[in-house]
Write a protein that holds these residues in place. Structure first.
Motif: not given
Length: 560
Positions: A145-156, A174-186
């Motif tokens: 569910q994590w997407d590189v296009d959400d960068e600005y939203t997450i930074e905000t 934590l949110p950082i756990h959830c992001a780390a689960e992604e296999a996508c290197h980007k």
């Protein structure tokens, strides 16, 4: 729904967050906002202008200070920031208590307004809660569910409300756990350093949590445990270069990084290995920890080889060290060729030690049995034939294979046919074996996997007339193996018709006697061979041996 460790967010923070999200939506990239917040967004943005010093005092003025001329101001405050209706002064008075003591004209103007908005404020607060919950869920999305296009939203979100970094979902992530689960290197490269940096600045995970990197979820996993894709070392490198560094040298051994995270580039891995060797990691024979077994009995080599198709680059760097931390004998000792999953890796290891092509694994299998895909199988067959074209197994193709318990389950050729299909397998075999005209492939197929005789004859017709290393023709092998009367046997006999009156160079028997001695041969085969050359009966036949064979045949018939 997630369980937040932050109980409430102030109106200032929420309005700032909403303003940032609107900037993202309007000026940067289209983003989906949680439902049922459009009206809340407008109201809370107006509240920004109303947040000035003294608003709280203004709403709690003594009764005599309320004036009908303040109607617009009071209306703006209660409609944009109705939370003020819940606040109390030092004497415990709500704003409506303060105005109630005033004269009738003031009461008529403000009491209905304050009462009405006070009644509606609960719904407004529920909308606020839904908005916070929506952002919380957004920060706790899981795999895929994590997407590189959400960068600005997450930074905000992180800029305006870093409190979200402290929140955990039902599994303690934590949110950082959830992001780390992604296999996508980007995704990892974009979000993990950012979440860790901001998390560290705001004390996520406490003093030793390093911004959440070392916080364990309910499964006992840290972010480092999830960072195990082939490019995770790049994330670690970014974390290591931060000030202060959020990834440290001692983490490698403390968190089994070397076993679990085999994405290190060759030079990085090699430098680390050399350092550990210099410091005696794993003892005298441990080679800096490379040969140290974990609780599952696996070494770093086991993890490295089977997880990464570019592991040979790591091994090459280790081999070039002084002293070398990877050696030629390791290839066969640790089943490295069997575990490798890329042609480039296979080429590196077989060039270093081509004899390993015929080294059996601890389960008794040749490397070709463990080929990762058809490209690997083709390379191993081609290389093995070039190294030893006369090997009985024909590059391991006709060798038996065993399961992990050491129990024989069949022939490698059969295994390849099941995995990649008969046509593709035989196309590969035909292409690689055809250049070697003297390989007695039909003899080997008759011995090991007679079900494939027809394919062999069709693709290698010359093999019908080829003699093996014992000067034997295929017909002798077929009769000795008890091949039943079939189209395959007829084809072999027809091709060797002129030799059916000649003795087998190994046993000294004529073909009909060879068939008679083998209990598995049927009478039709024996009868056919005798009819072809009946005069052979009186040509020096060993009648004692023939009688034994005949009695064996009768016993078999009686038992059936």
């Amino acid at each position: 729904m997630t369980t937040s460790t932050t109980t409430k967010l102030s109106i200032e923070k929420i309005s700032l967050l909403l303003q940032g999200l609107l900037d993202v939506k309007n000026d940067v990239v289209e983003q989906d906002l949680p439902e049922d917040v459009e009206e809340l967004v407008d109201n809370l943005l107006k509240a920004q202008e109303a947040f000035v010093d003294g608003i709280d005092d203004f709403m709690h003025r003594p009764a005599e200070c309320w004036d009908v001329d303040d109607q617009d101001t009071v209306t703006t405050i209660v409609t944009t920031c109705p939370e003020f209706l819940h606040t109390k002064d030092d004497e415990g008075n709500l704003p409506i208590n303060c105005v109630a003591a005033e004269v009738h004209e003031v009461n008529m103007m403000y009491l209905p307004l304050l009462a009405k908005v006070g009644y509606e404020v609960d719904n407004l607060l529920k909308a606020q809660e839904a908005f916070v919950s929506g952002i919380d869920d957004f920060m706790h999305r899981h795999y895929g569910q994590w997407d590189v296009d959400d960068e600005y939203t997450i930074e905000t979100i992180l800029t305006s409300c870093p409190e979200f970094l402290h929140t955990k979902d039902d599994n303690g992530n934590l949110p950082i756990h959830c992001a780390a689960e992604e296999a996508c290197h980007k995704v990892n490269m974009m979000y993990l350093p950012l979440l860790a940096k901001v998390g560290y600045e705001h004390g996520v995970g406490g003093e030793d949590g390093r911004g959440g990197l070392l916080v364990k979820n309910n499964d006992g996993c840290t972010v480092l445990d999830y960072c195990n894709n082939s490019s995770s070392h790049k994330v670690m490198k970014v974390l290591m270069e931060m000030d202060p560094p959020l990834f440290k040298k001692e983490d490698i051994s403390k968190y089994d990084i070397l076993h679990e995270h085999m994405g290190l580039e060759a030079d990085v891995f090699a430098i680390a290995g050399e350092s550990w060797f210099e410091h005696g990691v794993g003892g005298e024979d441990g080679r800096g920890g490379l040969l140290v077994e974990n609780d599952d009995g696996e070494t770093v080599l086991d993890y490295c080889i089977c997880r990464d198709s570019f592991s040979h680059e790591v091994m090459k760097a280790l081999m070039e060290m002084d002293p070398p931390l990877f050696k030629k004998e390791d290839i066969s000792k640790y089943d490295i060729l069997h575990e490798s999953n890329g042609v480039e890796a296979l080429k590196f290891y077989t060039d270093m030690d081509p004899s390993c092509l015929f080294q059996k694994s601890r389960h008794g299998n040749y490397p070709i049995k463990c080929a990762y895909n058809i490209d690997c199988a083709r390379y191993l067959l081609k290389k093995a034939l070039k190294y030893n074209p006369q090997h009985q197994s024909i590059g391991g193709l006709l060798s038996p294979y065993y399961n992990f318990r050491g129990v024989e389950e069949g022939v490698v050729l059969e295994s390849l046919i099941r995995r990649i299909g008969q046509e593709r397998t035989w196309n590969m075999v035909e292409k690689e074996v055809s250049p070697y005209k003297d390989i007695p492939i039909l003899h080997r197929v008759i011995e090991c996997v007679p079900e494939q005789i027809n394919q062999t004859i069709n693709r290698f017709p010359h093999s019908l007339f080829l003699r093996d290393e014992n000067n034997r023709l295929p017909i002798y092998t077929a009769l000795e193996r008890g091949l039943k009367w079939s189209n395959d046997l007829v084809a072999i006999m027809s091709a060797n018709m002129s030799y059916l009156n000649q003795k087998d160079p190994v046993t000294g028997y004529y073909p009909f006697a060879l068939a008679a001695e083998e209990p598995r041969c049927d009478l039709r085969t024996i009868y056919y061979l005798l009819r072809m050359h009946p005069g052979l009966i009186e040509s020096g036949i060993d009648y004692d041996k023939l009688a034994v064979a005949r009695d064996s045949k009768r016993r078999k018939i009686d038992q059936s």
